[in-house]
Structure formats: C-alpha cells, structure tokens
Scaffold this motif. Structure first.
Motif, PDB file in Angstrom:
ATOM      1  N   LEU A 119      -9.878  14.237  -6.974  1.00 54.76           N
ATOM      2  CA  LEU A 119     -10.880  13.486  -6.222  1.00 54.76           C
ATOM      3  C   LEU A 119     -10.418  12.076  -5.871  1.00 54.76           C
ATOM      4  CD1 LEU A 119     -14.155  14.636  -7.979  1.00 54.76           C
ATOM      5  CD2 LEU A 119     -13.310  15.265  -5.712  1.00 54.76           C
ATOM      6  N   GLY A 120      -9.420  11.583  -6.560  1.00 60.20           N
ATOM      7  CA  GLY A 120      -8.884  10.274  -6.222  1.00 60.20           C
ATOM      8  C   GLY A 120      -8.329  10.224  -4.816  1.00 60.20           C
ATOM      9  N   ASP A 121      -7.985  11.406  -4.262  1.00 53.21           N
ATOM     10  CA  ASP A 121      -7.475  11.495  -2.892  1.00 53.21           C
ATOM     11  C   ASP A 121      -8.586  11.736  -1.882  1.00 53.21           C
ATOM     12  OD1 ASP A 121      -4.898  11.216  -3.893  1.00 53.21           O
ATOM     13  OD2 ASP A 121      -4.668  13.381  -4.166  1.00 53.21           O
ATOM     14  N   VAL A 122      -9.781  12.050  -2.352  1.00 51.01           N
ATOM     15  CA  VAL A 122     -10.886  12.381  -1.456  1.00 51.01           C
ATOM     16  C   VAL A 122     -11.564  11.128  -0.911  1.00 51.01           C
ATOM     17  CG1 VAL A 122     -13.168  13.483  -1.352  1.00 51.01           C
ATOM     18  CG2 VAL A 122     -11.285  14.612  -2.537  1.00 51.01           C
ATOM     19  N   PHE A 123     -11.687  10.105  -1.731  1.00 48.68           N
ATOM     20  CA  PHE A 123     -12.303   8.869  -1.274  1.00 48.68           C
ATOM     21  C   PHE A 123     -11.429   7.689  -1.661  1.00 48.68           C
ATOM     22  CE2 PHE A 123     -13.818   8.843  -5.543  1.00 48.68           C
ATOM     23  CZ  PHE A 123     -14.409  10.071  -5.751  1.00 48.68           C
ATOM     24  N   SER A 124     -11.754   6.530  -1.130  1.00 44.59           N
ATOM     25  CA  SER A 124     -10.950   5.331  -1.341  1.00 44.59           C
ATOM     26  C   SER A 124     -11.157   4.779  -2.747  1.00 44.59           C
ATOM     27  CB  SER A 124     -11.340   4.266  -0.313  1.00 44.59           C
ATOM     28  OG  SER A 124     -11.163   4.753   0.986  1.00 44.59           O
ATOM     29  N   VAL A 125     -10.071   4.659  -3.487  1.00 49.33           N
ATOM     30  CA  VAL A 125     -10.108   4.135  -4.849  1.00 49.33           C
ATOM     31  C   VAL A 125      -9.285   2.851  -4.887  1.00 49.33           C
ATOM     32  CG1 VAL A 125      -9.588   4.578  -7.275  1.00 49.33           C
ATOM     33  CG2 VAL A 125     -10.353   6.449  -5.806  1.00 49.33           C
ATOM     34  N   PHE A 126      -9.867   1.803  -5.471  1.00 42.94           N
ATOM     35  CA  PHE A 126      -9.229   0.492  -5.531  1.00 42.94           C
ATOM     36  C   PHE A 126      -9.174   0.006  -6.970  1.00 42.94           C
ATOM     37  CE2 PHE A 126     -10.969   1.060  -1.368  1.00 42.94           C
ATOM     38  CZ  PHE A 126     -10.003   0.539  -0.521  1.00 42.94           C
ATOM     39  N   GLU A 127      -8.307  -0.981  -7.207  1.00 45.86           N
ATOM     40  CA  GLU A 127      -8.161  -1.527  -8.556  1.00 45.86           C
ATOM     41  C   GLU A 127      -9.037  -2.747  -8.797  1.00 45.86           C
ATOM     42  OE1 GLU A 127      -5.124  -3.203  -5.824  1.00 45.86           O
ATOM     43  OE2 GLU A 127      -5.639  -1.176  -6.353  1.00 45.86           O
ATOM     44  N   SER A 128      -9.733  -3.227  -7.772  1.00 44.65           N
ATOM     45  CA  SER A 128     -10.650  -4.356  -7.966  1.00 44.65           C
ATOM     46  C   SER A 128     -11.730  -4.343  -6.889  1.00 44.65           C
ATOM     47  CB  SER A 128      -9.903  -5.691  -7.934  1.00 44.65           C
ATOM     48  OG  SER A 128      -9.533  -6.018  -6.615  1.00 44.65           O
ATOM     49  N   VAL A 129     -12.838  -4.995  -7.188  1.00 50.54           N
ATOM     50  CA  VAL A 129     -13.922  -5.103  -6.215  1.00 50.54           C
ATOM     51  C   VAL A 129     -13.451  -5.908  -5.007  1.00 50.54           C
ATOM     52  CG1 VAL A 129     -16.232  -6.075  -5.816  1.00 50.54           C
ATOM     53  CG2 VAL A 129     -15.752  -4.829  -7.934  1.00 50.54           C
ATOM     54  N   ASP A 130     -12.709  -6.974  -5.250  1.00 54.47           N
ATOM     55  CA  ASP A 130     -12.220  -7.796  -4.135  1.00 54.47           C
ATOM     56  C   ASP A 130     -11.362  -6.985  -3.169  1.00 54.47           C
ATOM     57  OD1 ASP A 130     -13.531 -10.052  -5.058  1.00 54.47           O
ATOM     58  OD2 ASP A 130     -11.786 -10.832  -6.128  1.00 54.47           O
ATOM     59  N   ARG A 131     -10.464  -6.184  -3.702  1.00 55.22           N
ATOM     60  CA  ARG A 131      -9.613  -5.349  -2.827  1.00 55.22           C
ATOM     61  C   ARG A 131     -10.442  -4.336  -2.047  1.00 55.22           C
ATOM     62  NH1 ARG A 131      -3.619  -5.089  -4.497  1.00 55.22           N
ATOM     63  NH2 ARG A 131      -3.442  -7.278  -5.029  1.00 55.22           N
ATOM     64  N   ALA A 132     -11.445  -3.774  -2.697  1.00 55.32           N
ATOM     65  CA  ALA A 132     -12.312  -2.802  -2.018  1.00 55.32           C
ATOM     66  C   ALA A 132     -13.095  -3.466  -0.894  1.00 55.32           C
ATOM     67  CB  ALA A 132     -13.268  -2.156  -3.022  1.00 55.32           C
ATOM     68  N   LEU A 133     -13.569  -4.678  -1.138  1.00 50.96           N
ATOM     69  CA  LEU A 133     -14.326  -5.390  -0.109  1.00 50.96           C
ATOM     70  C   LEU A 133     -13.447  -5.845   1.049  1.00 50.96           C
ATOM     71  CD1 LEU A 133     -16.671  -7.521  -2.388  1.00 50.96           C
ATOM     72  CD2 LEU A 133     -17.359  -5.632  -0.890  1.00 50.96           C
ATOM     73  N   GLU A 134     -12.208  -6.164   0.779  1.00 50.25           N
ATOM     74  CA  GLU A 134     -11.282  -6.633   1.809  1.00 50.25           C
ATOM     75  C   GLU A 134     -10.705  -5.504   2.655  1.00 50.25           C
ATOM     76  OE1 GLU A 134      -8.332  -8.587  -0.533  1.00 50.25           O
ATOM     77  OE2 GLU A 134      -9.575 -10.350  -0.890  1.00 50.25           O
ATOM     78  N   ALA A 135     -10.911  -4.270   2.274  1.00 51.16           N
ATOM     79  CA  ALA A 135     -10.245  -3.141   2.915  1.00 51.16           C
ATOM     80  C   ALA A 135     -10.494  -3.052   4.418  1.00 51.16           C
ATOM     81  CB  ALA A 135     -10.662  -1.838   2.246  1.00 51.16           C
ATOM     82  N   ASP A 136     -11.659  -3.460   4.891  1.00 51.56           N
ATOM     83  CA  ASP A 136     -11.956  -3.377   6.323  1.00 51.56           C
ATOM     84  C   ASP A 136     -11.586  -4.625   7.091  1.00 51.56           C
ATOM     85  OD1 ASP A 136     -14.990  -1.383   6.250  1.00 51.56           O
ATOM     86  OD2 ASP A 136     -12.913  -0.803   6.420  1.00 51.56           O
ATOM     87  N   GLU A 137     -11.288  -5.691   6.379  1.00 47.99           N
ATOM     88  CA  GLU A 137     -10.992  -6.946   7.061  1.00 47.99           C
ATOM     89  C   GLU A 137      -9.657  -6.856   7.764  1.00 47.99           C
ATOM     90  OE1 GLU A 137     -11.218 -10.139   4.280  1.00 47.99           O
ATOM     91  OE2 GLU A 137     -13.329  -9.770   3.836  1.00 47.99           O
ATOM     92  N   PRO A 138      -9.573  -7.394   8.987  1.00 50.63           N
ATOM     93  CA  PRO A 138      -8.285  -7.396   9.687  1.00 50.63           C
ATOM     94  C   PRO A 138      -7.261  -8.261   8.935  1.00 50.63           C
ATOM     95  CG  PRO A 138      -9.983  -8.532  10.983  1.00 50.63           C
ATOM     96  CD  PRO A 138     -10.627  -8.017   9.744  1.00 50.63           C
ATOM     97  N   ARG A 139      -6.038  -7.824   8.955  1.00 50.77           N
ATOM     98  CA  ARG A 139      -4.991  -8.560   8.229  1.00 50.77           C
ATOM     99  C   ARG A 139      -4.094  -9.283   9.179  1.00 50.77           C
ATOM    100  NH1 ARG A 139      -4.543  -6.741   2.646  1.00 50.77           N
ATOM    101  NH2 ARG A 139      -6.166  -5.242   2.406  1.00 50.77           N
TER     102      ARG A 139
END
Length: 139
Positions: A119-139
């Motif tokens: 299931l780790g491949d089924v949805f997005s798994v992150f090592e921190s809340v900050d990384r999860a929140l930043e995932a959609d932000e343009p880089r």
C-alpha cells in the motif's frame, strides 16, 4: 448481558488532552488547518478495528470539502488491517472528490504494514508533515 471494556473510551477532544494522550487500545486525533485548502489530521496510539471508525470519521469529511488531507501517523504505535482499510478508502475517496490524500509514516509500526501489503505504493507517503504539505508547491 453486555460487558463493556472500561479502557475503551473516546480519546479525541479535551478529555483526551487532559489525560495526557491515548492509552493502549485507544486513539488520539487532532485536526488542524495548515494553510488554504490543507488539513492535517494527526493520529496517535493504536489504529485497529475499534478505533479505525473514529479515524475514518475525522478524515473523510475533509476530503469531501476538497482539502488536501495529510494524515500524520507518526504517533501511531499499531496499524492493523482495519486502519489500512481506512487509508485505502480515504485514498479512493480523495481521488473521486479531486482531493489530495497524503500519509506521513515514520514509525516501523506503520511503515512495515504499508510495505508488507504494497500500500505504500498506492498513495503518497512522506517522512514529514512539511514535506507532504510542500508536495504540490511549484519548485
């Protein structure tokens, strides 16, 4: 005659906070807004067949609202099959609603069942809340 386990009580809200967090067989849940359109749901304790419905009830309404939901499981000490089912349902629910669903997993008690079931491949798994929140932000 029905016998109720005295250790199984609701653990969200002020009563849980006053008690110092969840005890064995309980779950603690906190919900906070993390900016425009993002909600962090943090769970602690055990997610099993007794506590999974409470987690589900906290997560799905935010996906209905169109929020990006970050489910922080960094305080979870046990993740059973009922908890895994909630994660799958939330992921599917988010896709149907056009909402992003992300999971924060750092503890072995969470990472291991995710890996064992794939299931780790089924949805997005992150090592921190900050990384999860930043995932959609343009880089």
């Amino acid at each position: 005659m029905t016998v109720q386990d005295p250790d199984v009580v609701a653990t969200s809200g002020a009563e849980s906070a006053a008690a110092g967090g969840p005890r064995v067989g309980q779950i603690g849940i906190t919900v906070r807004k993390a900016g425009e359109g993002a909600t962090v749901v943090a769970a602690s304790g055990e997610i099993d067949m007794l506590t999974a419905p409470q987690l589900r009830a906290e997560v799905l309404p935010h996906l209905d609202a169109g929020d990006t939901v970050v489910l922080d499981l960094s305080g979870v000490s046990f993740l059973g099959s009922a908890g895994l089912a909630v994660l799958v349902e939330a992921s599917q629910h988010g896709k149907r609603r056009g909402s992003a669903f992300r999971v924060v997993a750092v503890e072995r008690a969470v990472i291991r069942p995710l890996a064992a079931t794939g299931l780790g491949d089924v949805f997005s798994v992150f090592e921190s809340v900050d990384r999860a929140l930043e995932a959609d932000e343009p880089r």
